[in-house]
Design an enzyme around this catalytic site. Structure first.
Site, PDB file in Angstrom:
ATOM      1  N   ASP A  59     122.984 111.121   7.111  1.00  0.00           N
ATOM      2  CA  ASP A  59     121.538 111.104   6.881  1.00  0.00           C
ATOM      3  C   ASP A  59     120.761 111.105   8.204  1.00  0.00           C
ATOM      4  OD1 ASP A  59     119.275 111.079   5.309  1.00  0.00           O
ATOM      5  OD2 ASP A  59     119.210 108.896   5.138  1.00  0.00           O
TER       6      ASP A  59
ATOM      7  N   LEU B  43     144.500 116.141   7.680  1.00  0.00           N
ATOM      8  CA  LEU B  43     143.264 115.480   7.211  1.00  0.00           C
ATOM      9  C   LEU B  43     142.780 116.189   5.950  1.00  0.00           C
ATOM     10  CD1 LEU B  43     140.843 113.480   7.988  1.00  0.00           C
ATOM     11  CD2 LEU B  43     139.721 115.506   8.915  1.00  0.00           C
TER      12      LEU B  43
ATOM     13  N   HIS C  29     119.303 120.189   9.926  1.00  0.00           N
ATOM     14  CA  HIS C  29     120.509 120.419   9.101  1.00  0.00           C
ATOM     15  C   HIS C  29     121.518 121.254   9.881  1.00  0.00           C
ATOM     16  CE1 HIS C  29     118.494 118.480   5.887  1.00  0.00           C
ATOM     17  NE2 HIS C  29     117.645 119.460   5.631  1.00  0.00           N
TER      18      HIS C  29
END
Ligand code: IPE
Ligand code: IPE
Ligand code: MG
Length: 232
Positions: free
Chosen positions: A12, A123, A29
């Site tokens: 955020d 991962l 973004h």
């Protein structure tokens, strides 16, 4: 204490990062995707095996159309660009959340990324897009019996450490079930400024916490069975 196996991040602060620089929110973004790449690069060496990141919540559809459109194309672009790097470094990509409302090019980008990275073992990168924890729980409940619901929910691994950047201290409908015993770290750092070192510091802070899972601290509580499954 050992490293967190499953880290979740609420990425955020992109909008504020951009506004502070006099840039459009979409520039934030865009910078946020760089921070995501840094986190993915840093995670395996920190002992993290699963990284679940919140990229777009089901409530984010309420934002202006141009921001939503920009986010959708940025995500498709990011997946396409990062897939070769992920294949090379053993990162498996998986999207969680609803797919039926996504634009076709993003759906295609998700399918391609999932398919091309499916052999990655270092991962597991789970990207939450059009995700709502409450909806996920309700979908599991469609399974109709308590046993079936538990099986459906157990398929999603428990979170050890949840990090939220951007200063807010809330979950915003992210992984409500999986975070039952997660350690929470809230940092004012805006997501585009978050570095691999910030992730390392969060992991260090996690290792200083004492997790009790409802038991007493001494003797140390048994590791949840589910965690063992992911350590295999
Ligand atoms: C997080 O950054 C990214 C998404 C929610 C898609 P924000 O866009 O929420 O950034 P702030 O909170 O407005 O700064
Ligand atoms: C949560 O951030 C969603 C993502 C980071 C993708 P928001 O910015 O949408 O959350 P609220 O509105 O501040 O709770
Ligand atoms: Mg926000």
């Amino acid at each position: 204490m050992q490293s967190p196996l499953h880290v979740a991040i609420i990425m955020d602060g992109n909008g504020r990062w951009a506004v502070r620089r006099g840039l459009p929110r979409t520039a934030g973004h865009c910078a946020g995707t760089e921070a995501l790449r840094r986190a993915v690069e840093a995670a395996p060496e920190l002992g993290i095996r699963i990284l679940t990141v919140y990229a777009f919540s089901s409530d984010n559809w309420k934002r202006p159309l141009d921001e939503v459109d920009a986010l959708m194309s940025l995500l498709a672009h990011h997946l396409g660009r990062e897939t070769p790097r992920c294949i090379e470094s053993g990162v498996r990509i998986e999207a969680i959340g609803r797919r039926d409302r996504l634009p076709p090019d993003l759906r295609d980008a998700i399918d391609a990324a999932e398919n091309r990275t499916r052999l990655g073992k270092r991962l597991l990168l789970r990207i939450a897009i059009d995700y709502s924890a409450r909806n996920s729980i309700l979908s599991a409940a469609d399974a109709n019996s308590r046993a079936a619901i538990e099986t459906a929910l157990a398929a999603s691994p428990a979170v050890d450490l949840l990090i939220r950047t951007g200063g807010e201290q809330r979950l915003s409908d992210f992984l409500l079930w999986e975070c039952a015993y997660a350690e929470l770290i809230f940092t004012p750092t805006l997501w585009p400024d978050f570095t691999g070192d910030d992730l390392r510091r969060a992991v260090q802070e996690f290792t200083r916490r004492e997790r009790r899972f409802g038991a007493l601290a001494n003797p140390a509580p048994a590791m949840p069975v589910e965690r063992e499954r992911w350590l295999r």
